[in-house]
Motif scaffolding. Structure first.
Motif, PDB file in Angstrom:
ATOM      1  N   ARG A 540       0.716  -1.313   0.117  1.00  0.00           N
ATOM      2  CA  ARG A 540      -0.124  -0.038  -0.103  1.00  0.00           C
ATOM      3  C   ARG A 540       0.903   1.151  -0.123  1.00  0.00           C
ATOM      4  NH1 ARG A 540       0.451  -2.753   4.520  1.00  0.00           N
ATOM      5  NH2 ARG A 540       1.095  -1.577   6.337  1.00  0.00           N
ATOM      6  N   ASP A 541       2.152   1.338   0.425  1.00  0.00           N
ATOM      7  CA  ASP A 541       3.047   2.387   0.421  1.00  0.00           C
ATOM      8  C   ASP A 541       3.874   2.548  -0.477  1.00  0.00           C
ATOM      9  OD1 ASP A 541       1.755   3.083   3.157  1.00  0.00           O
ATOM     10  OD2 ASP A 541       3.089   1.716   3.849  1.00  0.00           O
ATOM     11  N   TRP A 542       3.684   1.840  -1.455  1.00  0.00           N
ATOM     12  CA  TRP A 542       4.643   1.814  -2.552  1.00  0.00           C
ATOM     13  C   TRP A 542       4.208   2.007  -3.944  1.00  0.00           C
ATOM     14  CZ3 TRP A 542       9.696   2.092  -2.279  1.00  0.00           C
ATOM     15  CH2 TRP A 542      10.255   1.895  -3.280  1.00  0.00           C
ATOM     16  N   ASP A 543       4.776   3.104  -4.812  1.00  0.00           N
ATOM     17  CA  ASP A 543       4.286   3.430  -6.354  1.00  0.00           C
ATOM     18  C   ASP A 543       5.090   2.723  -7.071  1.00  0.00           C
ATOM     19  OD1 ASP A 543       3.627   4.518  -8.541  1.00  0.00           O
ATOM     20  OD2 ASP A 543       3.973   6.656  -8.098  1.00  0.00           O
ATOM     21  N   PHE A 544       4.554   1.497  -7.610  1.00  0.00           N
ATOM     22  CA  PHE A 544       5.359   0.498  -8.238  1.00  0.00           C
ATOM     23  C   PHE A 544       5.868   1.308  -9.712  1.00  0.00           C
ATOM     24  CE2 PHE A 544       3.407  -2.118  -5.354  1.00  0.00           C
ATOM     25  CZ  PHE A 544       4.169  -2.996  -4.919  1.00  0.00           C
ATOM     26  N   ALA A 545       4.772   2.099 -10.065  1.00  0.00           N
ATOM     27  CA  ALA A 545       4.987   2.496 -11.538  1.00  0.00           C
ATOM     28  C   ALA A 545       6.245   3.517 -11.698  1.00  0.00           C
ATOM     29  CB  ALA A 545       3.913   3.305 -12.015  1.00  0.00           C
ATOM     30  N   ASN A 546       6.415   4.290 -10.473  1.00  0.00           N
ATOM     31  CA  ASN A 546       7.717   5.182 -10.476  1.00  0.00           C
ATOM     32  C   ASN A 546       8.820   4.665  -9.514  1.00  0.00           C
ATOM     33  OD1 ASN A 546       6.363   7.265 -12.058  1.00  0.00           O
ATOM     34  ND2 ASN A 546       4.771   7.457 -10.180  1.00  0.00           N
ATOM     35  N   PHE A 547       8.730   3.446  -9.047  1.00  0.00           N
ATOM     36  CA  PHE A 547       9.801   2.868  -8.266  1.00  0.00           C
ATOM     37  C   PHE A 547      10.196   3.664  -7.368  1.00  0.00           C
ATOM     38  CE2 PHE A 547      10.996   2.194 -13.092  1.00  0.00           C
ATOM     39  CZ  PHE A 547      10.227   1.209 -13.283  1.00  0.00           C
ATOM     40  N   CYS A 548       9.124   4.119  -6.583  1.00  0.00           N
ATOM     41  CA  CYS A 548       9.434   4.966  -5.252  1.00  0.00           C
ATOM     42  C   CYS A 548       8.155   4.690  -4.216  1.00  0.00           C
ATOM     43  CB  CYS A 548       9.653   6.419  -5.522  1.00  0.00           C
ATOM     44  SG  CYS A 548       8.116   7.053  -6.200  1.00  0.00           S
ATOM     45  N   ALA A 549       8.510   5.058  -2.804  1.00  0.00           N
ATOM     46  CA  ALA A 549       7.318   4.978  -1.851  1.00  0.00           C
ATOM     47  C   ALA A 549       6.471   6.193  -2.288  1.00  0.00           C
ATOM     48  CB  ALA A 549       8.027   5.394  -0.709  1.00  0.00           C
TER      49      ALA A 549
END
Length: 561
Positions: A540-549
């Motif tokens: 839930r705390d991860w923005d996978f598309a932008n490889f960042c939290a």
């Protein structure tokens, strides 16, 4: 986001796979199913194997268990070493002795892995009776103790229950108890949480981690859910077309992926940041549900009972071109509401109005002319499509039943295949000749063939890998844009709900506890139950598309990307 960061370089290797090659049985010139797989898993380590359907993940696990179907797949070369023992050359009796004692497996669907005619306590005991010399009383005591360790409620009752009498999460706990009762060195978990709701999924993941910590077990975890990977992995291997294309510690893989395929997988993973809601179309609502109640059971000939109230006083409406998502745990009532609306079951009370017609009290015969206005896409397209029918027959059946000529229906079927991005010439093929994602596209095409006003999607993407899931969600979006169809989307995955729903309705024990725009419900939930669901969502705390939290502050004001 906090990652697992334990160093396993000094830990003992439990499983070593070297240059593993698997091919189709009797097809020496065919392309290899597994081509040069190399893998190390150490004591106490959780190694995640990820990739799309057909990448070779499950074949790798079956090879490690020496469970490859003999008439379909065979090892052509390489080494599988389990604590110094060469599995590739093991005999059947040797493998029977190793399984459960040294290496165990949790399968994706416990209902098919468990024997339906044996009580679950007996099935756990069978492992002990096969591999130990314990007395009957010792076996039962150990079984009860193990059931308590996996946090099953009312252990004495569940011990005597049959698999169908348990929930999905309870059945999976039984599988875990069976797999870990002899403290194996290696546990292989093949998609063990795919069909579970987020809170049950979180409990199962915590349970596996707890048992691993207690016994120092090495875990090979196979999944297509990158959110789960972010939560539990120490190291990750990414598979594509039978090869490992990237291998890295979890932090490195998520923050700095090196391979284009890995980046593609990560970018396809939805996050909890809600999308912008679509404009409400002018005109009357497609669906209006008022005071819907559904009670299972009740008074019989010889007894009185209140029954099980699966849905109580449910109210909502859906405008043309809009999507309402119903979310909640297993048993919350969301699928019951969907089945009532589809009139697959008869509601106990309430009104259901679809395309201007009230259908809640109509008989089956009276419902017939209204059926074309509402269609459903089920979770498993392989079971919902007739395996003996060609795709053409499946797509043409509904329109022909409502008076369309066969020639016109066939032409419309060809157009639908193009709509769902499949070739026209595939109409004469059968469901088993398609991948899971392609079958789901066919199921969607079959539903759209009736030109419905309402499309009900009941867990329609939960069994698909992330890239295919993203494609199917885009397809549903396109269909709504083209035809203005309203959609009721049932899901246990809040990340999927955030990407496709305009409004979200949260159910708990048959009651609606929260209902509103997706951007408000998912970004600023008011009810504790909704907050618990969001907190339980993996990754839930991860923005996978932008490889960042994710920036949680901006997410909770509805402004995150």
């Amino acid at each position: 986001m906090e990652f697992k960061s334990k160093d396993f370089s000094d830990a003992k290797p439990v499983l070593k796979i070297r240059n593993l090659e698997v091919r189709l049985t009797g097809r020496p010139n065919a392309e290899l199913v597994l081509n040069g797989i190399n893998l190390d898993i150490r004591a106490g380590e959780t190694h995640c194997l990820v990739g799309e359907s057909g990448s070779g993940k499950s074949v790798t696990s079956l090879a490690a268990m020496s469970l490859l179907p003999k008439d379909a797949l065979e090892i052509q070369g390489g080494l599988i070493d389990l604590n110094g023992f060469d599995i590739t050359n093991a005999t059947a009796p040797q493998m029977r002795d190793l399984r459960a004692r040294k290496i165990s497996m949790i399968f994706q669907e416990p209902m098919t892995a468990l024997n339906p005619v044996l009580r679950v306590g007996e099935q756990i005991e069978e492992v002990l009776n096969t591999h130990t010399n314990m007395t009957g009383s010792e076996v039962k005591k150990r079984t009860i103790d193990m059931m308590e360790q996996v946090h099953l409620p009312d252990v004495e009752r569940i011990y005597t229950a049959f698999p169908h009498q348990l929930s999905g999460g309870q059945r999976q706990r039984i599988m875990i108890a069976m797999a870990l009762i002899l403290d194996p060195d290696l546990l292989i978990a093949d998609e063990p949480t795919t069909a579970l709701d987020v809170t049950t999924q979180l409990q199962i993941l915590k349970l596996i981690a707890e048992m691993q910590e207690r016994n120092g077990t090495a875990v090979l975890f196979i999944t297509h859910d990158m959110g789960v990977v972010a939560e539990i992995a120490d190291t990750v291997s990414v598979m594509q077309k039978g090869q490992i294309v990237e291998h890295a510690p979890i932090r490195d893989l998520l923050t700095n992926p090196q391979v284009a395929y890995t980046k593609k997988l990560l970018s396809a993973v939805p996050n909890l940041a809600p999308r912008a809601a679509r404009q409400v179309s002018a005109g009357p609502d497609i669906v209006a549900v008022e005071g819907l109640d559904m009670t299972y059971g009740g008074n019989g000939f010889f007894f009185k009972s209140e029954g099980v109230k699966a849905a109580r006083n449910v109210n909502f409406s859906i405008a043309p071109g809009r999507t309402l998502g119903i979310v909640g745990e297993s048993g919350s009532g969301k699928s019951t509401v969907a089945r009532c609306i589809m009139r697959l079951i008869d509601p106990t009370a309430g009104k259901i109005t679809i395309a201007g017609s009230e259908i809640a009290q109509l008989t089956r015969r009276q419902l017939q002319p209204h059926r074309k206005h509402f269609q459903i896409v089920f979770q498993d397209p392989y079971r919902s499509l007739n395996p003996r029918w060609t795709v053409a027959r499946s797509l043409c059946e509904g329109p022909i039943n409502f008076g369309t000529s066969r020639e016109v229906a066939m032409e419309h079927a060809a157009e639908l295949m193009e709509l769902v991005d499949l070739p026209r010439d595939a109409l004469e093929r059968y469901p088993h000749q398609f991948s899971g994602g392609q079958r789901q596209r066919i199921a969607i095409a079959r539903a759209v063939a009736m030109k419905p006003d309402l499309l009900v999607a009941d867990e329609a993407v939960s069994a698909l890998d992330v890239s295919v899931q993203a494609q199917v969600l885009d397809l549903l979006d396109d269909i709504q844009d083209k035809f203005g169809v309203a959609m009721l989307f049932i899901t246990h995955d809040l990340r999927v709900a955030a990407q496709i729903c305009d409004e979200v309705l949260v159910m708990q024990k048959g009651l609606v506890v929260e209902h509103g725009p997706a951007g408000e419900v998912l970004a600023s939930p008011h009810h504790d139950y909704t907050r618990n669901l969001i907190e339980a969502a993996p990754g839930r705390d991860w923005d996978f598309a932008n490889f960042c939290a994710l920036d949680r502050a901006s997410t909770f004001t509805g402004t995150a990307a």
